[in-house]
Motif scaffolding. Sequence first.
Motif, mmCIF file in Angstrom:
data_model
loop_
_atom_site.group_PDB
_atom_site.id
_atom_site.type_symbol
_atom_site.label_atom_id
_atom_site.label_comp_id
_atom_site.label_asym_id
_atom_site.label_seq_id
_atom_site.Cartn_x
_atom_site.Cartn_y
_atom_site.Cartn_z
ATOM 1 N N VAL A 23 32.638 -1.115 -66.873
ATOM 2 C CA VAL A 23 31.621 -0.082 -66.665
ATOM 3 C C VAL A 23 30.544 -0.257 -67.726
ATOM 4 C CG1 VAL A 23 31.141 2.393 -66.564
ATOM 5 C CG2 VAL A 23 33.344 1.505 -65.744
ATOM 6 N N GLU A 24 29.282 -0.260 -67.306
ATOM 7 C CA GLU A 24 28.183 -0.337 -68.261
ATOM 8 C C GLU A 24 27.025 0.529 -67.770
ATOM 9 O OE1 GLU A 24 26.215 -4.267 -68.312
ATOM 10 O OE2 GLU A 24 27.600 -4.804 -66.705
ATOM 11 N N THR A 25 26.254 1.035 -68.697
ATOM 12 C CA THR A 25 25.089 1.857 -68.374
ATOM 13 C C THR A 25 23.862 0.973 -68.265
ATOM 14 O OG1 THR A 25 26.012 3.791 -69.486
ATOM 15 C CG2 THR A 25 23.632 3.770 -69.129
ATOM 16 N N THR A 28 19.078 5.259 -68.555
ATOM 17 C CA THR A 28 19.214 6.712 -68.636
ATOM 18 C C THR A 28 17.853 7.331 -68.395
ATOM 19 O OG1 THR A 28 21.019 6.546 -70.238
ATOM 20 C CG2 THR A 28 19.857 8.647 -70.115
ATOM 21 N N TYR A 248 31.701 10.455 -71.750
ATOM 22 C CA TYR A 248 30.771 9.361 -71.486
ATOM 23 C C TYR A 248 31.191 8.165 -72.322
ATOM 24 C CZ TYR A 248 26.499 6.581 -71.483
ATOM 25 O OH TYR A 248 25.603 5.551 -71.375
ATOM 26 N N ASP A 250 31.455 3.718 -71.789
ATOM 27 C CA ASP A 250 31.450 2.469 -71.047
ATOM 28 C C ASP A 250 32.624 1.596 -71.498
ATOM 29 O OD1 ASP A 250 29.200 3.155 -69.624
ATOM 30 O OD2 ASP A 250 27.804 2.031 -70.880
ATOM 31 N N TYR A 274 27.639 1.397 -58.023
ATOM 32 C CA TYR A 274 26.660 2.056 -58.887
ATOM 33 C C TYR A 274 26.909 3.558 -58.821
ATOM 34 C CZ TYR A 274 24.232 -2.416 -58.871
ATOM 35 O OH TYR A 274 23.919 -3.740 -59.017
ATOM 36 N N HIS A 280 22.501 9.173 -65.975
ATOM 37 C CA HIS A 280 22.756 7.766 -66.280
ATOM 38 C C HIS A 280 22.971 7.000 -64.969
ATOM 39 C CE1 HIS A 280 23.369 8.861 -70.468
ATOM 40 N NE2 HIS A 280 24.317 9.709 -70.114
ATOM 41 N N ARG A 282 24.952 3.960 -63.837
ATOM 42 C CA ARG A 282 26.038 3.159 -64.390
ATOM 43 C C ARG A 282 26.565 2.174 -63.347
ATOM 44 N NH1 ARG A 282 29.958 7.220 -67.486
ATOM 45 N NH2 ARG A 282 30.532 5.314 -68.635
#
Length: 374
Positions: A23-25, A28, A248, A250, A274, A280, A282
Amino acid sequence: MKKKILPCIVLLLSYIVGNAQLVETLVTHPKIKDGMHVDALGHIYTTSGGLQNGTEIGKYDVFNNTYDFDFQTGFFGPIDIDELANGDFVVTNYDNNTVFTIDIDTGQLSVIAGGLDGPAGIAIDENDTIYISNFGAPPTYSGHQIHKITPDGTVSVLADSPLLFRFQALVFNGDGELIVSSQNELYKVDTETGELELWVDLGSFGFGHMIYRSLDSSIYGTATGESKIYKVDSLGVVSVYAGSVPGYQDGILSEALFNTPLGLAISPDENILYVGDSNHLRKITIDITLGNEEAGLDTLIVHPNPTHGIFHLTNKNNLSLATELYDSTGRIIFKMETDDSNISYDMSPYALGVYYLTIQSGNQKTVKKIVKHK
């Protein structure tokens, strides 16, 4: 008839390792509020939400890693967004009870339905018939109807039931059945009669948005109040896919945290989810490649997808590829081996529907879903 699962797809899925899912952002922004959609090139579109003074849909460019929060404007509380076969987008306007289409190339907006009751979710079938859920407009927020918009522009009430209450999420599964989330339950809706059939009791939660992933024949849904993403397989078995306590974080999927996730979309090859999560955007990467990462199959791009006949595979690293195209029953359509940078496939002679392109380079293999529309 239930579709057969391709043996090659089952083989690939057997190699999925939970801790290989990350998981990555990506970005934002306060305008990332509600529904999401991914186009054939993988770009992500977001909506700015109802009762938020939202007038925009945003675009995240996956090639340049940039986000344009007001890529298109002129909306009235946009809640959800989806795409027709001709590339026009469909957007629900919660704040003025309308549904718009938009030509992305020209920015032209057209009203295709009005007088709804807090229009929210969108599902589009293989014939371009549009289905709209009604959450309910203020002050009562008591929506209980599904509207149906046919390609010729006819708007009608498909379903009107107390079982449908303040609901939003709806999606088509792999068998072409319309699934709706309402009051902590999933219903199958007859698209001719509007009759509802209880399918899954979710217990203490419902879904804000849902997507269908054909690679594992499952529906994924955001449980906003629980800060989790759930998976429902073809047999109706429910499991937590991501999230635990609100937060929150990642990283590895099993450790990632979410805070009121709502929007949900999937990449064209179905390898990336997604999530819109408290402003956000993500990204959850689902690893279904075999062997090491050196072959770079994640650089391959299929476009246009959906296609009207001819689609292309961009192979910018000139990898040596062995490709095979299957129909939904597992019957092979054709094979091709090449290291060309741009590979064309002509599906004009074949029927409309879903196909699967398997791609192998060395000891790596992946599958991309191809949709042929009118």
